[in-house]
Every structure is written in structure tokens, then in C-alpha cells.
Motif scaffolding. Structure first.
Motif, PDB file in Angstrom:
ATOM      1  N   UNK A   1      -8.508  -4.249   0.184  1.00 47.81           N
ATOM      2  CA  UNK A   1      -9.123  -2.939   0.025  1.00 47.81           C
ATOM      3  C   UNK A   1      -9.918  -3.202  -1.434  1.00 47.81           C
ATOM      4  N   UNK A   2      -9.300  -3.466  -2.572  1.00 50.06           N
ATOM      5  CA  UNK A   2      -9.894  -3.810  -3.697  1.00 50.06           C
ATOM      6  C   UNK A   2     -11.084  -4.865  -3.909  1.00 50.06           C
ATOM      7  N   UNK A   3     -10.865  -5.837  -3.031  1.00 53.53           N
ATOM      8  CA  UNK A   3     -11.904  -6.862  -2.873  1.00 53.53           C
ATOM      9  C   UNK A   3     -13.136  -6.288  -1.915  1.00 53.53           C
ATOM     10  N   UNK A   4     -12.649  -5.567  -1.011  1.00 54.32           N
ATOM     11  CA  UNK A   4     -13.928  -4.777  -0.057  1.00 54.32           C
ATOM     12  C   UNK A   4     -14.803  -3.720  -0.803  1.00 54.32           C
TER      13      UNK A   4
ATOM     14  N   UNK B   1       2.534  -6.873  -9.351  1.00 55.23           N
ATOM     15  CA  UNK B   1       2.819  -6.512  -8.162  1.00 55.23           C
ATOM     16  C   UNK B   1       3.650  -7.643  -7.619  1.00 55.23           C
ATOM     17  N   UNK B   2       4.696  -7.411  -7.507  1.00 56.92           N
ATOM     18  CA  UNK B   2       5.597  -8.595  -6.575  1.00 56.92           C
ATOM     19  C   UNK B   2       5.402  -8.378  -5.308  1.00 56.92           C
ATOM     20  N   UNK B   3       4.825  -9.493  -4.434  1.00 57.63           N
ATOM     21  CA  UNK B   3       4.528  -9.460  -3.081  1.00 57.63           C
ATOM     22  C   UNK B   3       5.790  -9.633  -2.316  1.00 57.63           C
ATOM     23  N   UNK B   4       6.936  -9.932  -2.948  1.00 56.50           N
ATOM     24  CA  UNK B   4       8.300 -10.089  -2.240  1.00 56.50           C
ATOM     25  C   UNK B   4       8.893  -8.589  -2.169  1.00 56.50           C
TER      26      UNK B   4
ATOM     27  N   UNK C   1       5.188  -6.167  -0.323  1.00 56.79           N
ATOM     28  CA  UNK C   1       4.579  -7.118   0.715  1.00 56.79           C
ATOM     29  C   UNK C   1       3.070  -6.395   1.215  1.00 56.79           C
ATOM     30  N   UNK C   2       3.462  -5.325   1.838  1.00 61.36           N
ATOM     31  CA  UNK C   2       2.510  -4.559   2.369  1.00 61.36           C
ATOM     32  C   UNK C   2       1.252  -3.962   1.339  1.00 61.36           C
ATOM     33  N   UNK C   3       1.921  -3.507   0.395  1.00 52.79           N
ATOM     34  CA  UNK C   3       0.922  -2.696  -0.723  1.00 52.79           C
ATOM     35  C   UNK C   3       0.173  -3.906  -1.381  1.00 52.79           C
ATOM     36  N   UNK C   4       0.903  -5.033  -1.759  1.00 53.18           N
ATOM     37  CA  UNK C   4       0.195  -6.164  -2.311  1.00 53.18           C
ATOM     38  C   UNK C   4      -1.031  -6.503  -1.203  1.00 53.18           C
ATOM     39  N   UNK C   5      -0.738  -6.834  -0.017  1.00 59.34           N
ATOM     40  CA  UNK C   5      -1.892  -7.241   0.810  1.00 59.34           C
ATOM     41  C   UNK C   5      -2.911  -6.257   1.269  1.00 59.34           C
ATOM     42  N   UNK C   6      -2.609  -5.047   1.271  1.00 53.65           N
ATOM     43  CA  UNK C   6      -3.750  -4.196   1.756  1.00 53.65           C
ATOM     44  C   UNK C   6      -4.389  -3.742   0.422  1.00 53.65           C
TER      45      UNK C   6
END
Length: 250
Positions: free
Chosen positions: A215-218, A200-203, A206-211
Motif C-alpha cells: 500500500x505504501x508503494x502504491x 517491522x519483523x515479517x516473521x 507477516x501480513x501487516x509487513x506485506x500489505x
């Protein structure tokens, strides 16, 4: 989604236990047949429910069941009505409309978790049985006298019950995935998260990678049905609060 076809008069007579549906021999009657049907559906799902399967659980001949229950579709209606009787009204210690509605939501969430087959049944047309009617009455009382019209009371209740049903369906899907794959949601996420981080390329996203990462960590998984239920319920109740306050402001 299971949609039943049945004769309304015949089904209502069974639901309200007209004399012809009462037991004529020890150990066999509509009540015993319904309890066996619920046990079968709880254990194996609604797809496994059949009059023959219920008869085998009761140690009876299949045709003898039709003396009390006209058919499978009628049986499903009465099974659904019966489990509705498991929900309880909030006790006197539960005060305030918000706490009472939260109680209703949790009762229905728990009901669907105990009986996942209830989520497979189309409920746009209610069964109109005694237990469903009593359930509707006690749930409506949780919002009676708080400034809503009768139609709004019904709509608020439908909103809360719909949320509980949708969240419970998500929990059921997660449980089904675990049974099919042998992996818990946490194990699945642990296996896929490192790959996703590389792909998943953050560039570009960016929003999908961050969120998605947050969420996965939470949740320790891609999603959490329990979190969605709690979060969504709070937001639903917040919205109802806005509606009620708007009436108070008039």
C-alpha cells in the motif's frame, strides 16, 4: 463535532428568509452576513467563526448583525444550507443510476473539500432549509424508478453521502497534518518507510509487513484519501447493484 442549539421556529424563519430577515439597508442583510460567515469559515475554520469576526469582514457593528441573524448557531445552519446550493443535478448526458449516483458522490466530495468546515457540523438533524431540501430532491431523483422502495431510496442516498463525507474527512486530516508538520504525506512516508522496514519483523507481522509495504508503494504514502474515496465508492455502488438486481430477479 459542532452541535447547534437554537429555536426551531426562529431558525426556520431565517432559513426561508421571512420578511424580518431581509435587508433593510444597502450592503447588510442575512445574505451578506451568511456570505461573510462562509468566507471566514473557509479561510480560518469553524472555530474562528464569530459574530464579531463576521461583522469585521462586513465593516459593520456586531450588534447590527443580530437584527438579521439571531446568533452564531443560526448562522451556521444557514451557511450550511447555502453551500448545499452549490451542488448540481447530473446533466442529461449522465445516464443510468450508477453514473448518476457517482455524480452525486463526487459533488459532495468536492463540496466538503471546498468547505472543510462542513465536516465539523453534526448533521444527524438536518437544517431543513430551502437549499438542503432542493438538494435532497435532486439527489433522490437519481435513484427514482429503479425498483427501490422510498425508504431504500433514502438509505441508498445516505450510504453514498456518508461515504463521501468520511473520505473527505480523511483528506482534511491529511491536509491538517501537512500544515502542522510541514511535510507532505509522501515526504512523511519517505522518512518513515526505511525505519519501518527495519523495525517491522515479517516473521511476527507477516501480513501487516506485506500489505503495508504494498500500500505504501502504491500510494507513495501511508494512505490516500483519494484512493479510499474511489475504491469505496465503487464498492458501495456494487452493493447497490446487487440490491437492484435482486429485485429484478423476483
Amino acid at each position: 463535532m459542532v452541535i447547534r442549539k437554537r429555536d426551531p421556529a426562529r431558525t426556520l424563519a431565517l432559513l426561508w428568509r421571512a420578511p424580518e430577515h431581509r435587508s433593510r439597508k444597502p450592503g447588510l442583510g442575512a445574505d451578506e452576513i451568511v456570505r461573510a460567515g462562509i468566507a471566514l469559515a473557509d479561510a480560518e475554520g469553524l472555530a474562528a467563526l464569530s459574530m464579531r469576526g463576521v461583522a469585521e469582514r462586513l465593516g459593520a457593528g456586531t450588534m447590527s448583525l443580530y437584527t438579521y441573524v439571531p446568533g452564531k448557531d443560526d448562522l451556521i445552519d444557514v451557511m450550511l444550507d447555502t453551500v448545499y446550493g452549490e451542488t448540481e443535478a447530473p446533466g442529461p448526458e449522465v445516464t443510468g443510476w450508477r453514473a448518476r449516483l457517482e455524480h452525486v458522490a463526487r459533488q459532495n466530495w468536492d463540496l466538503h473539500r471546498r468547505h472543510p468546515w462542513t465536516l465539523e457540523i453534526a448533521t444527524a438533524r438536518p437544517v431543513l432549509g430551502p437549499q438542503e431540501t432542493a438538494k435532497y430532491e435532486r439527489e433522490l431523483r437519481t435513484v427514482d424508478g429503479i425498483g427501490l422502495s422510498e425508504v431504500e431510496m433514502d438509505s441508498v442516498l445516505s450510504l453514498v453521502l456518508g461515504h463521501a463525507r468520511t473520505a473527505a474527512r480523511g483528506a482534511l486530516e491529511a491536509a491538517d497534518a501537512e500544515r502542522r508538520t510541514g511535510l507532505t504525506d509522501e515526504q512523511w512516508w519517505q522518512a518513515h518507510a526505511p525505519l519501518l522496514d527495519r523495525l517491522l519483523d515479517p516473521e511476527h507481522f507477516p501480513t501487516a509487513a506485506k500489505v503495508g509495504s504494498a500500500a505504501g508503494s502504491a500510494h507513495g504514502a501511508a494512505s490516500s484519501a483519494e484512493h479510499h474515496f474511489e475504491f469505496g465508492l465503487a464498492r458501495v455502488l456494487d452493493g447497490i447493484d446487487v440490491l437492484i438486481r435482486s429485485r429484478d430477479a423476483r
